[in-house]
Design a protein around this motif. Structure first.
Motif, PDB file in Angstrom:
ATOM      1  N   THR A   2       1.011  -1.212   0.083  1.00 44.95           N
ATOM      2  CA  THR A   2      -0.059   0.132   0.121  1.00 44.95           C
ATOM      3  C   THR A   2       0.778   1.362   0.041  1.00 44.95           C
ATOM      4  O   THR A   2       1.902   1.360   0.774  1.00 44.95           O
ATOM      5  CB  THR A   2      -0.933   0.246   1.233  1.00 44.95           C
ATOM      6  OG1 THR A   2      -1.831  -1.183   1.363  1.00 44.95           O
ATOM      7  CG2 THR A   2      -1.812   1.307   1.318  1.00 44.95           C
ATOM      8  N   ILE A   4       0.589   5.306   0.635  1.00 47.00           N
ATOM      9  CA  ILE A   4      -0.134   6.602   0.987  1.00 47.00           C
ATOM     10  C   ILE A   4       0.349   7.878   0.483  1.00 47.00           C
ATOM     11  O   ILE A   4       1.545   7.997   0.739  1.00 47.00           O
ATOM     12  CB  ILE A   4      -0.427   6.731   2.558  1.00 47.00           C
ATOM     13  CG1 ILE A   4      -1.166   5.229   3.049  1.00 47.00           C
ATOM     14  CG2 ILE A   4      -1.050   7.969   3.064  1.00 47.00           C
ATOM     15  CD1 ILE A   4      -1.343   5.182   4.499  1.00 47.00           C
ATOM     16  N   ALA A  46      -4.664   6.451  -0.288  1.00 49.14           N
ATOM     17  CA  ALA A  46      -4.153   4.964  -0.278  1.00 49.14           C
ATOM     18  C   ALA A  46      -4.243   4.479  -1.551  1.00 49.14           C
ATOM     19  O   ALA A  46      -5.253   4.101  -1.919  1.00 49.14           O
ATOM     20  CB  ALA A  46      -4.597   4.334   0.863  1.00 49.14           C
ATOM     21  N   GLN A 101      -6.315  -2.615   8.437  1.00 46.76           N
ATOM     22  CA  GLN A 101      -5.964  -1.572   9.305  1.00 46.76           C
ATOM     23  C   GLN A 101      -5.748  -0.286   8.401  1.00 46.76           C
ATOM     24  O   GLN A 101      -4.807   0.585   8.837  1.00 46.76           O
ATOM     25  CB  GLN A 101      -4.814  -1.983  10.245  1.00 46.76           C
ATOM     26  CG  GLN A 101      -5.225  -3.139  11.199  1.00 46.76           C
ATOM     27  CD  GLN A 101      -3.864  -3.282  12.054  1.00 46.76           C
ATOM     28  OE1 GLN A 101      -2.849  -2.940  11.873  1.00 46.76           O
ATOM     29  NE2 GLN A 101      -4.379  -3.636  13.353  1.00 46.76           N
ATOM     30  N   LEU A 102      -6.248  -0.199   7.212  1.00 45.27           N
ATOM     31  CA  LEU A 102      -6.115   1.030   6.384  1.00 45.27           C
ATOM     32  C   LEU A 102      -6.620   2.342   7.175  1.00 45.27           C
ATOM     33  O   LEU A 102      -5.896   3.313   7.109  1.00 45.27           O
ATOM     34  CB  LEU A 102      -6.751   0.774   4.953  1.00 45.27           C
ATOM     35  CG  LEU A 102      -6.648   1.806   3.896  1.00 45.27           C
ATOM     36  CD1 LEU A 102      -5.014   2.251   3.715  1.00 45.27           C
ATOM     37  CD2 LEU A 102      -7.189   1.691   2.719  1.00 45.27           C
ATOM     38  N   LYS A 104      -7.115   2.989  10.180  1.00 52.42           N
ATOM     39  CA  LYS A 104      -6.258   3.264  11.256  1.00 52.42           C
ATOM     40  C   LYS A 104      -4.672   3.925  10.731  1.00 52.42           C
ATOM     41  O   LYS A 104      -4.443   4.954  11.322  1.00 52.42           O
ATOM     42  CB  LYS A 104      -5.499   1.972  12.029  1.00 52.42           C
ATOM     43  CG  LYS A 104      -4.710   2.179  13.139  1.00 52.42           C
ATOM     44  CD  LYS A 104      -4.380   0.665  13.864  1.00 52.42           C
ATOM     45  CE  LYS A 104      -3.349   1.044  15.078  1.00 52.42           C
ATOM     46  NZ  LYS A 104      -2.913  -0.181  15.697  1.00 52.42           N
ATOM     47  N   LYS A 105      -4.381   3.285   9.693  1.00 50.29           N
ATOM     48  CA  LYS A 105      -2.849   4.175   9.125  1.00 50.29           C
ATOM     49  C   LYS A 105      -3.522   5.572   8.780  1.00 50.29           C
ATOM     50  O   LYS A 105      -2.623   6.399   8.971  1.00 50.29           O
ATOM     51  CB  LYS A 105      -2.506   3.446   7.964  1.00 50.29           C
ATOM     52  CG  LYS A 105      -2.002   2.126   8.320  1.00 50.29           C
ATOM     53  CD  LYS A 105      -1.621   1.271   7.038  1.00 50.29           C
ATOM     54  CE  LYS A 105      -1.085  -0.195   7.630  1.00 50.29           C
ATOM     55  NZ  LYS A 105      -0.596  -0.674   6.215  1.00 50.29           N
ATOM     56  N   ASN A 108      -4.199   7.759  11.862  1.00 44.56           N
ATOM     57  CA  ASN A 108      -3.040   8.158  12.489  1.00 44.56           C
ATOM     58  C   ASN A 108      -2.011   9.069  11.715  1.00 44.56           C
ATOM     59  O   ASN A 108      -1.328   9.971  12.540  1.00 44.56           O
ATOM     60  CB  ASN A 108      -2.015   6.721  12.679  1.00 44.56           C
ATOM     61  CG  ASN A 108      -2.408   5.676  13.555  1.00 44.56           C
ATOM     62  OD1 ASN A 108      -3.478   6.004  14.434  1.00 44.56           O
ATOM     63  ND2 ASN A 108      -1.900   4.579  13.392  1.00 44.56           N
ATOM     64  N   LEU A 109      -2.159   9.195  10.502  1.00 49.81           N
ATOM     65  CA  LEU A 109      -1.498   9.888   9.693  1.00 49.81           C
ATOM     66  C   LEU A 109      -2.151  11.631  10.048  1.00 49.81           C
ATOM     67  O   LEU A 109      -1.249  12.522  10.409  1.00 49.81           O
ATOM     68  CB  LEU A 109      -1.625   9.791   8.043  1.00 49.81           C
ATOM     69  CG  LEU A 109      -0.960  10.831   7.207  1.00 49.81           C
ATOM     70  CD1 LEU A 109       0.419  11.173   7.608  1.00 49.81           C
ATOM     71  CD2 LEU A 109      -1.204  10.504   5.756  1.00 49.81           C
TER      72      LEU A 109
END
Length: 208
Positions: A2, A4, A46, A101-102, A104-105, A108-109
């Motif tokens: 992936t 981003i 993403a 967990q996309l 979540k990523k 978090n960013l």
């Protein structure tokens, strides 16, 4: 693997104009352009291998176009004083890319940008009171229900304002729940103050 990256203008031509997810709010093109122009740091996408877009921060369009499937996520920074914060306009992941967990990523960013770059006190978001899966996901990410907004969605369904304190809010004041629900009119007053503060900050930066 992936990837981003920041959202760009070309991405506006790569997602469908029809939204099949009834839990996701839809907006017109000018809305996305405003976010792209004013808060580019809060607008990411993403991509899966082959440049297939998996997700980004704002709205979701679960429809394939020429082999591309889009999932959207977007945010901004606003407020004044101890109400200076990052805001998640929406976050969602296309069905075929969930459980990776996309979300979540991406969250978090956005939180890192709000915390380390813009020095916000907290990050907030709104979610339908009936959207239990989303509420549980946000709780796992550290968000708490700060207040209920009566008839927030189309004047029919209540919305929950969820918050997560950032490092600047050492005493976690921003996430102490309100004891009563508020109306959309009361929320509009908060938004007006946030817009005025954000506009003033942009004007000051432009002059320096």
């Amino acid at each position: 693997m992936t990837t981003i990256r920041r959202f760009c203008c070309n991405d506006l031509l790569r997602f469908a104009s029809v939204n099949f997810d009834h839990l996701t709010e839809t907006f017109n093109m000018s809305f996305y352009m405003t976010y792209l122009a004013r808060w580019p740091d809060y607008f990411h996408v993403a991509e899966a291998p082959g440049n297939r877009v998996m997700g980004y921060r704002v709205n979701q369009f679960n429809r394939s176009v020429n082999g591309y499937c889009f999932t959207l996520v977007m945010g901004k920074v606003e407020g004044q004083g101890e109400s200076w914060h990052g805001h998640v306009t929406a976050v969602t992941v296309a069905p075929e890319y969930r459980r990776q967990q996309l979300a979540k990523k991406l969250m978090n960013l956005l939180e890192d940008i709000s915390d380390k770059i813009d020095k916000g006190y907290f990050v907030d978001l709104f979610v339908r009171a009936s959207n239990t899966p989303a509420i549980k996901m946000y709780e796992k990410l550290g968000y708490v229900i700060y207040r209920r907004v009566l008839r927030y969605y189309s004047g029919e369904e209540d919305g929950l304002d969820m918050r997560k304190a950032l490092s600047r809010d050492v005493e976690k004041k921003s996430i102490v729940p309100l004891k009563r629900p508020i109306t959309p009119d009361e929320l509009d007053e908060d938004v007006s103050l946030c817009f005025s503060a954000s506009y003033s900050a942009l004007s000051s930066n432009a002059k320096t």
